[in-house]
Design a protein around this motif. Structure first.
Motif, PDB file in Angstrom:
ATOM      1  N   LEU A  78       0.900  -1.105   0.142  1.00 14.06           N
ATOM      2  CA  LEU A  78      -0.026   0.043  -0.064  1.00 14.06           C
ATOM      3  C   LEU A  78       0.824   1.336  -0.038  1.00 14.06           C
ATOM      4  CD1 LEU A  78      -3.023  -0.945   2.540  1.00 14.06           C
ATOM      5  CD2 LEU A  78      -3.236  -0.356   0.097  1.00 14.06           C
ATOM      6  N   HIS A  79       2.019   1.147   0.635  1.00  2.21           N
ATOM      7  CA  HIS A  79       2.844   2.346   0.932  1.00  2.21           C
ATOM      8  C   HIS A  79       3.916   2.570   0.116  1.00  2.21           C
ATOM      9  CE1 HIS A  79       0.606   2.169   4.837  1.00  2.21           C
ATOM     10  NE2 HIS A  79       0.736   3.439   4.719  1.00  2.21           N
ATOM     11  N   ALA A  80       4.336   1.533  -0.834  1.00  4.94           N
ATOM     12  CA  ALA A  80       5.390   1.339  -1.695  1.00  4.94           C
ATOM     13  C   ALA A  80       5.326   2.351  -2.775  1.00  4.94           C
ATOM     14  CB  ALA A  80       5.368  -0.084  -2.364  1.00  4.94           C
ATOM     15  N   SER A  81       6.391   2.660  -3.155  1.00  2.00           N
ATOM     16  CA  SER A  81       6.518   3.971  -4.473  1.00  2.00           C
ATOM     17  C   SER A  81       7.750   3.315  -5.005  1.00  2.00           C
ATOM     18  CB  SER A  81       6.756   5.173  -3.559  1.00  2.00           C
ATOM     19  OG  SER A  81       6.654   6.050  -4.741  1.00  2.00           O
ATOM     20  N   PRO A  82       7.507   3.024  -6.550  1.00  2.00           N
ATOM     21  CA  PRO A  82       6.271   3.088  -7.019  1.00  2.00           C
ATOM     22  C   PRO A  82       5.175   1.893  -6.697  1.00  2.00           C
ATOM     23  CG  PRO A  82       7.860   2.257  -8.571  1.00  2.00           C
ATOM     24  CD  PRO A  82       8.624   2.703  -7.219  1.00  2.00           C
ATOM     25  N   PHE A  83       4.190   2.095  -6.925  1.00  2.00           N
ATOM     26  CA  PHE A  83       3.039   1.331  -6.592  1.00  2.00           C
ATOM     27  C   PHE A  83       2.993  -0.027  -7.353  1.00  2.00           C
ATOM     28  CE2 PHE A  83      -1.309  -0.372  -6.839  1.00  2.00           C
ATOM     29  CZ  PHE A  83      -1.655  -0.671  -5.492  1.00  2.00           C
ATOM     30  N   ARG A  84       2.984  -1.290  -6.910  1.00  2.00           N
ATOM     31  CA  ARG A  84       2.915  -2.450  -7.825  1.00  2.00           C
ATOM     32  C   ARG A  84       1.817  -3.337  -7.051  1.00  2.00           C
ATOM     33  NH1 ARG A  84       6.744  -5.825  -7.705  1.00  2.00           N
ATOM     34  NH2 ARG A  84       7.530  -5.347  -5.823  1.00  2.00           N
ATOM     35  N   THR A  85       1.075  -3.925  -8.086  1.00  2.00           N
ATOM     36  CA  THR A  85      -0.176  -4.951  -7.593  1.00  2.00           C
ATOM     37  C   THR A  85       0.524  -6.506  -7.331  1.00  2.00           C
ATOM     38  OG1 THR A  85      -0.690  -5.218 -10.069  1.00  2.00           O
ATOM     39  CG2 THR A  85      -1.691  -3.734  -8.800  1.00  2.00           C
ATOM     40  N   ALA A  86       1.826  -6.695  -7.816  1.00  2.00           N
ATOM     41  CA  ALA A  86       2.237  -8.062  -8.095  1.00  2.00           C
ATOM     42  C   ALA A  86       2.378  -8.790  -6.415  1.00  2.00           C
ATOM     43  CB  ALA A  86       3.756  -8.056  -8.222  1.00  2.00           C
ATOM     44  N   PRO A  87       2.524  -7.818  -5.411  1.00  2.00           N
ATOM     45  CA  PRO A  87       2.410  -8.672  -3.933  1.00  2.00           C
ATOM     46  C   PRO A  87       0.683  -9.141  -3.916  1.00  2.00           C
ATOM     47  CG  PRO A  87       3.734  -6.556  -3.877  1.00  2.00           C
ATOM     48  CD  PRO A  87       3.127  -6.476  -5.201  1.00  2.00           C
ATOM     49  N   GLY A  88      -0.147  -8.525  -4.199  1.00  2.00           N
ATOM     50  CA  GLY A  88      -1.484  -8.951  -4.089  1.00  2.00           C
ATOM     51  C   GLY A  88      -1.525 -10.455  -5.036  1.00  2.00           C
ATOM     52  N   TYR A  89      -1.041 -10.257  -6.225  1.00  2.00           N
ATOM     53  CA  TYR A  89      -1.019 -11.629  -6.959  1.00  2.00           C
ATOM     54  C   TYR A  89      -0.382 -12.683  -6.226  1.00  2.00           C
ATOM     55  CZ  TYR A  89      -1.003 -14.449 -11.310  1.00  2.00           C
ATOM     56  OH  TYR A  89      -1.359 -15.460 -12.102  1.00  2.00           O
ATOM     57  N   GLU A  90       0.688 -12.544  -5.631  1.00  2.00           N
ATOM     58  CA  GLU A  90       1.536 -13.304  -4.963  1.00  2.00           C
ATOM     59  C   GLU A  90       0.899 -13.741  -3.655  1.00  2.00           C
ATOM     60  OE1 GLU A  90       5.800 -13.706  -2.577  1.00  2.00           O
ATOM     61  OE2 GLU A  90       5.347 -12.033  -3.452  1.00  2.00           O
ATOM     62  N   ILE A  91      -0.001 -12.817  -2.909  1.00  2.00           N
ATOM     63  CA  ILE A  91      -0.547 -13.042  -1.699  1.00  2.00           C
ATOM     64  C   ILE A  91      -1.800 -14.202  -2.175  1.00  2.00           C
ATOM     65  CG2 ILE A  91      -2.148 -12.574   0.018  1.00  2.00           C
ATOM     66  CD1 ILE A  91      -0.410  -9.718   0.068  1.00  2.00           C
ATOM     67  N   GLY A  92      -2.535 -14.102  -3.129  1.00  2.00           N
ATOM     68  CA  GLY A  92      -3.396 -14.939  -3.665  1.00  2.00           C
ATOM     69  C   GLY A  92      -2.802 -16.559  -3.883  1.00  2.00           C
ATOM     70  N   ALA A  93      -1.921 -16.409  -4.755  1.00  2.00           N
ATOM     71  CA  ALA A  93      -1.270 -17.818  -4.939  1.00  2.00           C
ATOM     72  C   ALA A  93      -0.751 -18.400  -3.616  1.00  2.00           C
ATOM     73  CB  ALA A  93      -0.135 -17.582  -5.779  1.00  2.00           C
ATOM     74  N   ARG A  94      -0.349 -17.609  -2.624  1.00  2.00           N
ATOM     75  CA  ARG A  94       0.269 -18.193  -1.295  1.00  2.00           C
ATOM     76  C   ARG A  94      -0.835 -18.713  -0.578  1.00  2.00           C
ATOM     77  NH1 ARG A  94       5.517 -19.351  -1.299  1.00  2.00           N
ATOM     78  NH2 ARG A  94       6.671 -17.439  -1.918  1.00  2.00           N
ATOM     79  N   LEU A  95      -2.172 -18.051  -0.733  1.00  2.00           N
ATOM     80  CA  LEU A  95      -3.470 -18.545   0.040  1.00  2.00           C
ATOM     81  C   LEU A  95      -3.498 -19.963  -0.389  1.00  2.00           C
ATOM     82  CD1 LEU A  95      -5.594 -15.402   0.415  1.00  2.00           C
ATOM     83  CD2 LEU A  95      -4.621 -16.636   2.124  1.00  2.00           C
ATOM     84  N   VAL A  96      -3.824 -20.200  -1.889  1.00  2.00           N
ATOM     85  CA  VAL A  96      -3.824 -21.320  -2.485  1.00  2.00           C
ATOM     86  C   VAL A  96      -2.883 -22.499  -2.208  1.00  2.00           C
ATOM     87  CG1 VAL A  96      -4.077 -22.617  -4.674  1.00  2.00           C
ATOM     88  CG2 VAL A  96      -5.004 -20.375  -4.300  1.00  2.00           C
ATOM     89  N   GLU A  97      -1.461 -22.124  -2.050  1.00  3.21           N
ATOM     90  CA  GLU A  97      -0.524 -22.649  -1.792  1.00  3.21           C
ATOM     91  C   GLU A  97      -0.629 -23.210  -0.241  1.00  3.21           C
ATOM     92  OE1 GLU A  97       4.392 -22.910  -1.629  1.00  3.21           O
ATOM     93  OE2 GLU A  97       3.168 -21.145  -2.439  1.00  3.21           O
ATOM     94  N   ALA A  98      -1.220 -22.546   0.734  1.00  5.04           N
ATOM     95  CA  ALA A  98      -1.212 -22.915   1.943  1.00  5.04           C
ATOM     96  C   ALA A  98      -2.649 -23.647   2.383  1.00  5.04           C
ATOM     97  CB  ALA A  98      -1.458 -21.695   2.727  1.00  5.04           C
ATOM     98  N   HIS A  99      -3.562 -24.090   0.980  1.00  7.12           N
ATOM     99  CA  HIS A  99      -4.630 -25.044   1.201  1.00  7.12           C
ATOM    100  C   HIS A  99      -5.887 -23.876   1.816  1.00  7.12           C
ATOM    101  CE1 HIS A  99      -2.548 -28.516  -0.014  1.00  7.12           C
ATOM    102  NE2 HIS A  99      -1.838 -28.279   1.184  1.00  7.12           N
ATOM    103  N   PHE A 100      -5.968 -22.751   1.525  1.00  7.22           N
ATOM    104  CA  PHE A 100      -6.958 -21.763   1.727  1.00  7.22           C
ATOM    105  C   PHE A 100      -8.065 -21.954   0.505  1.00  7.22           C
ATOM    106  CE2 PHE A 100      -3.981 -20.307   5.117  1.00  7.22           C
ATOM    107  CZ  PHE A 100      -4.852 -20.266   6.102  1.00  7.22           C
TER     108      PHE A 100
END
Length: 720
Positions: free
Chosen positions: A64-86
């Motif tokens: 949220l506070h990164a500059s420049p702003f990137r959405t890749a961390p959100g993409y990674e978090i979604g993948a991590r949720l699936v990887e952790a069986h959520f």
């Protein structure tokens, strides 16, 4: 135990976060964990879930506070949720909603246009990453399943090919015959072993139905079980069955027929396993023949005869049957004198003659063993049928038998039993035939005897007496009666004869004629005679004490065995001494045949007894063939003339001159030898008078008194 996989995302560095923001991130992580726990199965504890989601939250905060702003961390978090069986159906929705509603507030970040825009972009990226990761995971799982299915199919096909190969090898190479047919009985395939066994090719066999292989002599149970199998009532059965080969010969087989069902349990095929047991069957038949036939004569033996007799009794149509039990007369003499070889050949010829003359429908000739044969006649009408068979056998054996230069004459004794089968058993029939055979031998041999129930009852009673006699002596079932011996001149009782009786618990009071002969046959006569001698001497002593020298002497009968007993003299002396009885108060009676039979033997025993003072009397004198000249050399004191000579002296009006002359001659002979004379069987006053006139010294018989108890003798002596 499930292996835990650490899918936690490390925060990029907590030192960069403001403490207030850090506290807000931790609070949001706990709220997030509460929202998603239970929506998916995750192999983590609650604390581990909270720690994992806190790390993801810190990634979001930095993004949220990164500059420049990137959405890749959100993409990674979604993948991590699936990887952790959520991966539950509500997990993504709850996560996205919670991010939009609570994250900025928990972090204390103003909800301006920039932050809402960044947060929305991160929510979209998280959803996209989550969806892509979930899709890739699903595709991977499907690929794994497909690969597993293909592998399983390959393995199944390989196993099927191996199974078919094994079945074909077994079907083709099996040593036993195998045939397959449909449920209608049409033959579909047979292996080489079955072709060789029956002599038909596969093509020829396929033209047959199983029922075409029926044999006329098949047991009814074979095809009854077959019908049950094809109807699905049973799955298999075994039977011994004959088949006809292509060349017309028969083959015995052991058949096992099994039912093959389809997936719904309905009968589909039948499989036959057929083993050739012809050699074994022939061997069994040969062994059975040998077991059931006499090896010498070839006739049925005892086992086969008893089996056949048992079938007669089990046949509900049988009403009557008869037996001829046959034994050769004098066979032992031939066997012992001419040798066993001649004896065996004689038995073979006798068996041949019996078989030729008797065998036929409903008749069986068997050798029971030794020189015994038996003839079974089924369905006899009456005793005459069996007698006719016995007469035919006796006639057949009349003609001489020539063996080894010897002309042998053989005869037979036959016991005949014929009766209705109801109410009897095979054992009864055999027992009665055996008994009757020995009647025929006892009656003179070379004849038949017919079973007589009354005679058998007497024989059974006789045997019973013989068997129970030893115990009866121990139980004191015997007792002694006494019959007076009266001096004819003055009617004085000068002596008494001791007569043993048996008070049998079943047959009642038995006279000596019922058991003395049995005692002699069994050898019990010696201890029984010794017992009677002691009882008589004990009683004589009591009379001697009561009446002194006028007391009667006691006369005791000695059997032949007793007279030849080497202990006789010692026994008599011991008993006299123990009873303190004067020897002249004892008289021992021997039959004429017994005492004369000792003519060529030492007479020391009789002489020793006579020298001791014991009186010796010859009983039933005149009934034997005495050497009268020898009488004067015997230590005898008394002759007792047999009662048969008294018959002619019994009538009151007239006496028989011949009997009177015989008695008179015997009396004169006895007196010439200085012997006393006692007449037995005196029953009338006329007899007593005539005997006194002739010169008899003493009389004995019912005219004077019947045998009585000792106390009755006491009264008689007191009256005298």
């Amino acid at each position: 135990m499930t292996e835990r996989v650490d899918h936690r995302v490390a925060a990029p560095g907590r030192s960069n976060l403001d403490p207030a923001v850090q506290a807000g991130a931790e609070s949001f992580a706990r709220t997030w964990a509460t929202a998603v726990i239970g929506s998916s199965y995750v192999p983590m504890t609650r604390a581990e879930v909270a720690e994992h989601l806190q790390a993801l939250t810190e990634v979001l905060v930095h993004a949220l506070h990164a500059s420049p702003f990137r959405t890749a961390p959100g993409y990674e978090i979604g993948a991590r949720l699936v990887e952790a069986h959520f991966t539950g159906t509500d997990t993504l929705g709850r996560t996205v909603q919670l991010l939009g509603d609570d994250l900025l507030a928990e972090l204390g970040v103003p909800r301006d246009e920039l932050m809402r825009s960044r947060l929305a972009a991160l929510q979209g990226a998280l959803s996209a990453g989550y969806a892509r990761a979930l899709r890739e995971r699903t595709l991977a799982e499907q690929e794994a399943i497909r690969a597993a299915v293909l592998d399983a199919r390959d393995q199944a096909e390989a196993a099927l090919r191996a199974s078919e190969a094994r079945f074909r090898a077994m079907f083709t190479e099996a040593a036993i015959g195998i045939g397959i047919a449909d449920i209608e009985g049409r033959i579909l395939d047979v292996n080489q072993a079955l072709q060789d066994m029956l002599g038909f090719s596969v093509e020829e066999m396929r033209q047959y139905n199983i029922r075409d292989l029926m044999h006329p002599e098949d047991g009814s149970n074979v095809w009854r079980l077959y019908d049950q199998l094809t109807a699905g009532e049973c799955d298999h059965y075994r039977a011994e069955k004959r088949f006809r080969r292509a060349d017309g010969e028969q083959v015995w087989t052991h058949l096992t027929l099994s039912l093959v069902r389809d997936d719904h349990g309905e009968p589909q095929y039948q499989v036959a396993m057929i083993e050739d047991v012809t050699d074994r069957h022939l061997l069994q038949n040969r062994l059975r023949y040998q077991a059931l036939h006499d090896p010498l004569t070839g006739l049925p033996n005892r086992a086969l005869f008893l089996e056949r007799l048992g079938r007669v009794f089990n046949n509900r149509h049988s009403r009557r049957a008869g037996l001829c039990y046959l034994d050769l007369d004098g066979f032992k003499v031939i066997n012992d004198s001419l040798g066993h070889d001649i004896g065996d050949r004689l038995l073979v010829e006798v068996g041949r003659r019996l078989d030729l003359s008797v065998s036929g429908e409903g008749k069986l000739v068997a050798r029971m063993g030794g020189d015994e044969f038996v003839i079974l006649v089924e369905g006899s009408r009456d005793t005459g049928d069996i007698i006719a068979v016995a007469d035919r056998v006796l006639r057949e054996l009349e003609s001489p038998i020539r063996i080894g230069g010897h002309e042998l004459t053989v005869s037979a004794s036959i016991g005949i039993v014929e009766r209705a089968l109801s109410g009897t058993t095979a054992a009864d029939l055999m027992r009665d035939a055996d008994i009757t055979l020995y009647w025929a031998k006892a009656d003179g041999k070379s004849r038949w005897a017919l079973y007589d129930p009354e005679r058998n009852a007497k024989e059974v009673a006789r045997f019973t007496l013989s068997a129970t006699m030893p115990a009866a002596l121990e139980r004191d079932e015997f007792y002694v009666d006494y019959q007076p011996l009266v001096r004819l001149e003055d009617s004085t009782v000068v002596g008494v004869e001791a007569l043993v009786r048996w008070q049998h618990p079943e047959f009642g009071r038995l006279a000596p004629d019922r058991f003395i002969e049995l005692a002699e046959e069994t050898g019990l006569i010696v201890p029984l005679g010794r017992w009677v001698l002691r009882k008589a001497c004990e009683q004589a002593r009591r009379w001697f004490e009561a009446f002194g020298d006028s007391a009667p002497f006691v006369s005791v009968n000695l059997a032949v065995r007793q007279s030849r007993d080497p202990e006789l003299v010692r026994d008599v002396k011991r008993i006299l001494d123990e009873c303190a009885l004067p020897p002249n108060h004892l008289q021992l009676e021997l039959t004429e045949s017994a005492i004369m039979g000792t003519a060529d033997e030492p007479l020391e025993a009789l002489r020793a007894l006579s020298d001791m003072g014991v009186r010796i009397a010859i009983d039933d004198f005149g009934t034997g063939y005495s050497n009268l000249a020898y009488l004067k050399h015997l230590p005898v004191h008394e002759l007792k003339i047999a009662g048969s000579f008294m018959e002619g002296l019994r009538a009151a009006d007239e006496e028989d001159a011949v009997d009177a002359q015989i008695v008179s001659t015997l009396v004169q002979l006895a007196h010439a030898l200085q012997l006393g004379v006692t007449a037995e069987g005196v029953e009338t006053p006329a007899q007593a008078k005539r005997l006194h006139r002739i010169g008899c010294d003493t009389g004995q018989g019912w005219f004077f008194a019947k045998p009585m108890k000792p106390e009755d003798i006491d009264e008689l002596l007191n009256r005298s």
